[in-house]
Scaffold this motif. Structure first.
Motif, PDB file in Angstrom:
ATOM      1  N   ASN A 101       0.741  -1.123  -0.046  1.00 44.76           N
ATOM      2  CA  ASN A 101       0.031   0.172  -0.033  1.00 44.76           C
ATOM      3  C   ASN A 101       0.865   1.209  -0.024  1.00 44.76           C
ATOM      4  O   ASN A 101       1.857   1.200   0.674  1.00 44.76           O
ATOM      5  CB  ASN A 101      -1.179  -0.035   1.264  1.00 44.76           C
ATOM      6  CG  ASN A 101      -2.033  -1.135   1.083  1.00 44.76           C
ATOM      7  OD1 ASN A 101      -2.550  -1.506   0.072  1.00 44.76           O
ATOM      8  ND2 ASN A 101      -2.317  -1.315   2.245  1.00 44.76           N
ATOM      9  N   ASN A 123      -2.668  -2.295   6.048  1.00 42.62           N
ATOM     10  CA  ASN A 123      -2.893  -1.053   6.625  1.00 42.62           C
ATOM     11  C   ASN A 123      -2.331  -0.610   7.496  1.00 42.62           C
ATOM     12  O   ASN A 123      -2.271  -1.243   8.768  1.00 42.62           O
ATOM     13  CB  ASN A 123      -4.514  -1.016   6.734  1.00 42.62           C
ATOM     14  CG  ASN A 123      -5.359  -1.061   5.359  1.00 42.62           C
ATOM     15  OD1 ASN A 123      -4.806  -0.523   4.428  1.00 42.62           O
ATOM     16  ND2 ASN A 123      -6.576  -1.730   5.593  1.00 42.62           N
ATOM     17  N   ARG A 138       3.144  -1.264  11.035  1.00 40.97           N
ATOM     18  CA  ARG A 138       2.248  -2.004  10.082  1.00 40.97           C
ATOM     19  C   ARG A 138       2.026  -3.302  10.782  1.00 40.97           C
ATOM     20  O   ARG A 138       2.365  -3.594  11.820  1.00 40.97           O
ATOM     21  CB  ARG A 138       3.532  -2.474   9.141  1.00 40.97           C
ATOM     22  CG  ARG A 138       4.545  -3.111   9.200  1.00 40.97           C
ATOM     23  CD  ARG A 138       5.430  -3.718   8.164  1.00 40.97           C
ATOM     24  NE  ARG A 138       6.615  -4.464   8.652  1.00 40.97           N
ATOM     25  CZ  ARG A 138       7.184  -5.380   7.832  1.00 40.97           C
ATOM     26  NH1 ARG A 138       6.925  -5.282   6.458  1.00 40.97           N
ATOM     27  NH2 ARG A 138       8.098  -6.368   8.157  1.00 40.97           N
TER      28      ARG A 138
END
Length: 225
Positions: A91, A152, A213
């Motif tokens: 991401n 995310n 993370r």
């Protein structure tokens, strides 16, 4: 030809202004008009008149990278055109730094950044070799920085009355104004009995935030960095 593949969200549009934007959650598009910097090997496509050159970090940076593996091998991208960057489908997030801001980021989480930003490899104070000899990338100045993260990220506020303890394998970055030190969360007796696998953390104190993370670095991933 018809397909969901050609949905507007997947189509690359020509940039109207120079600089960095998110192409999608997994990639960054950079409209280059001069120079920008990116991690080596992260370019996935480009168009226009662009040149990609390995960027040296100076002797000190090269030595730290060789010893710790935490350095950031960079390339300079020069010319005029558009380039797309990504790394292992992680991401992507764009951080806009303003004068006076400073962000400490793990080298493995840097994707690309404006040439107007100042970059240096710095020792994580208080960690030393007992904490893996942590060397992170410190960014300051005025410009944009693209950060990558597996999954995310979790952004945790740090306040003077409430420090935060993070696993050194999970931390992505933090406000550079925070102070760091090692924290041992296991007793010696527990460690001798095999421990919990969570013996030492990085403690961050002050006013700011830390980014982690939702996974720890595995040996296989570490070897690929």
């Amino acid at each position: 030809m018809k397909s969901d593949l050609f949905a507007s969200g997947n189509m690359a549009q020509r940039a109207t202004v120079p600089g960095m934007t998110l192409q999608n959650a997994k990639s960054v598009k950079y409209a280059v008009d001069g120079e920008m910097h990116a991690r080596q090997g992260s370019m996935i496509a480009f168009r226009g008149d662009l040149r990609f050159e390995r960027k040296g970090q100076g002797l000190g940076g090269m030595l730290k990278r060789a010893v710790t593996g935490e350095g950031l091998p960079l390339m300079a991208v020069r010319g005029r055109g558009e380039a797309w960057f990504a790394h292992e489908a992680q991401n992507c997030f764009i951080v806009d730094l303003e004068p006076g801001d400073a962000l400490t980021v793990n080298g493995r989480n840097v994707l690309c950044f404006d040439a107007t930003l100042t970059y240096e490899i710095a020792t994580v104070k208080g960690a030393g070799m007992a904490g893996g000899g942590l060397f992170n990338s410190v960014f300051s100045g005025h410009g944009k920085l693209a950060v990558i993260c597996e999954g995310n990220p979790v952004v945790i506020p740090v306040t003077p009355d409430q420090p935060v303890y993070v696993d050194t394998d999970a931390v992505v970055g933090w406000s550079a104004a925070l102070t760091t030190s090692l924290h041992r969360s296991q007793s010696l007796g527990s460690m001798l009995r095999g421990g919990s696998g969570e013996a030492v953390q990085l403690m961050l104190q002050g006013e700011g935030f830390v980014i982690v993370r939702p996974s720890e670095l595995t040996a296989q991933k570490g070897a690929q960095s």
